[in-house]
Design a protein around this motif. Structure first.
Motif: not given
Length: 343
Positions: A89, A209, A213
């Protein structure tokens, strides 16, 4: 064109600038960067001091490219570029920030606002990459296994960033970007002869994202800033040396701070703080801890103590479960896979 103080250039004042001298002193790309950084809607300033400042901005971009190139040795984007679902991420955060840069740069080129291109790329290199992303991923790049999923994820993000930045900056830094292009790895569809023979990269929407997020990472960045302030105090007090020697305990005393800690509970906090460990469930700061209050979150108390355990001689993180050589479990596994022999 006026001098650095905004005065018209006159031979009698001796405040003119000789382009050939600038070329000889700073190189052609610095002269191009000056032209590409100036807002031509107003009088354009030109002086040796301005070229010195631009040379620093140029070095920031060049050093950013060098960091990417150094860590892409042996990387093949045709076969080793990870899919969006497999990218970590934090790396997707970096690509999402790159997407914003690409859109901004496209809009600026379309409007002939070349100075906006230069400033946007400089800000991206300094704020998003050098001060945050690069600082964090060094551990994965240098200490994880060469073919590990975590390292490949970081390398994939670095390649995407370098490829896109080199293409979008090439109209301004033609020589430097071509030098980078000739050194970096390419995919099969690229024309390796010259960067200007390739189309600029479009935003990598598959890697982006969601806004929700990105909001989590924005909160994490604000908390990180608060933690860094207390780490600096602990360093100045000589309670710790490198940040990896620290254990950070976070305590929320108001609703905003509680909400912030709850928001970032899925983030790898030791990784983004660059410390050995982080806790959010201690009852009170440990005795002798360096304690400070947050600025972004005044209700956040940050306590810093020396991390428990043994300092790993390879990655410098402290571990409470070292092997017989003092290596943390991760480094021990990497060395075992490399068949490292200890004397």
């Amino acid at each position: 064109t006026v001098d650095g103080e905004g005065k018209a250039m006159h031979k009698s004042l001796g405040n003119g600038v000789d382009p050939s001298e600038i070329m000889n002193k700073y190189g052609a790309d610095i002269l191009r960067l000056w032209a590409g950084s100036a807002d031509y809607h107003v009088d354009v300033r030109c002086s040796d001091a301005i070229f010195k400042q631009l040379s620093q901005n140029y070095l920031k971009f060049r050093n950013t490219a060098k960091f990417c190139l150094d860590n892409l040795t042996g990387f093949d984007p045709e076969t080793e570029l990870v899919a969006p679902a497999r990218m970590q991420e934090l790396d997707r955060w970096a690509v999402t920030r790159l997407n914003s840069l690409i859109r901004r740069v496209f809009d600026s080129y379309d409007a002939y606002e070349f100075h906006a291109v230069s400033h946007a790329i400089n800000d991206f290199c300094v704020v998003d990459l050098s001060s945050f992303y690069f600082d964090i991923i060094k551990d994965r790049l240098y200490c994880d296994g060469a073919d590990s999923a975590a390292r490949r994820s970081a390398q994939s993000a670095l390649w995407i960033i370098l490829d896109a930045m080199t293409k979008v900056f090439a109209p301004i830094l033609a020589f430097t970007c071509d030098e980078i292009w000739l050194q970096m790895p390419h995919r099969d569809g690229d024309d390796g002869r010259n960067v200007l023979l390739n189309q600029m990269s479009k935003p990598y929407t598959d890697y982006a994202l969601l806004d929700t997020e990105m909001a989590v990472w924005e909160t994490a960045l604000r908390v990180r800033s608060d933690v860094n302030g207390v780490l600096e105090t602990a360093r100045a007090d000589k309670r710790i040396g490198k940040s990896l020697e620290a254990h950070v305990a976070l305590f929320a005393t108001d609703e905003d701070a509680k909400a912030a800690l709850d928001t970032i509970k899925t983030v790898d906090l030791p990784e983004i703080f660059i410390v050995s460990n982080v806790s959010t469930n201690e009852a009170a700061p440990a005795e002798g801890a360096v304690v400070g209050q947050g600025v972004n979150y005044p209700g956040l108390t940050v306590a810093v103590t020396e991390a428990k355990g043994t300092k790993c001689p390879r990655c410098w993180m402290h571990s409470e479960t070292p092997d017989e050589h003092g290596l943390c479990p991760r480094c021990a596994a990497v060395c075992k896979a490399l068949n490292v022999v200890f004397e």
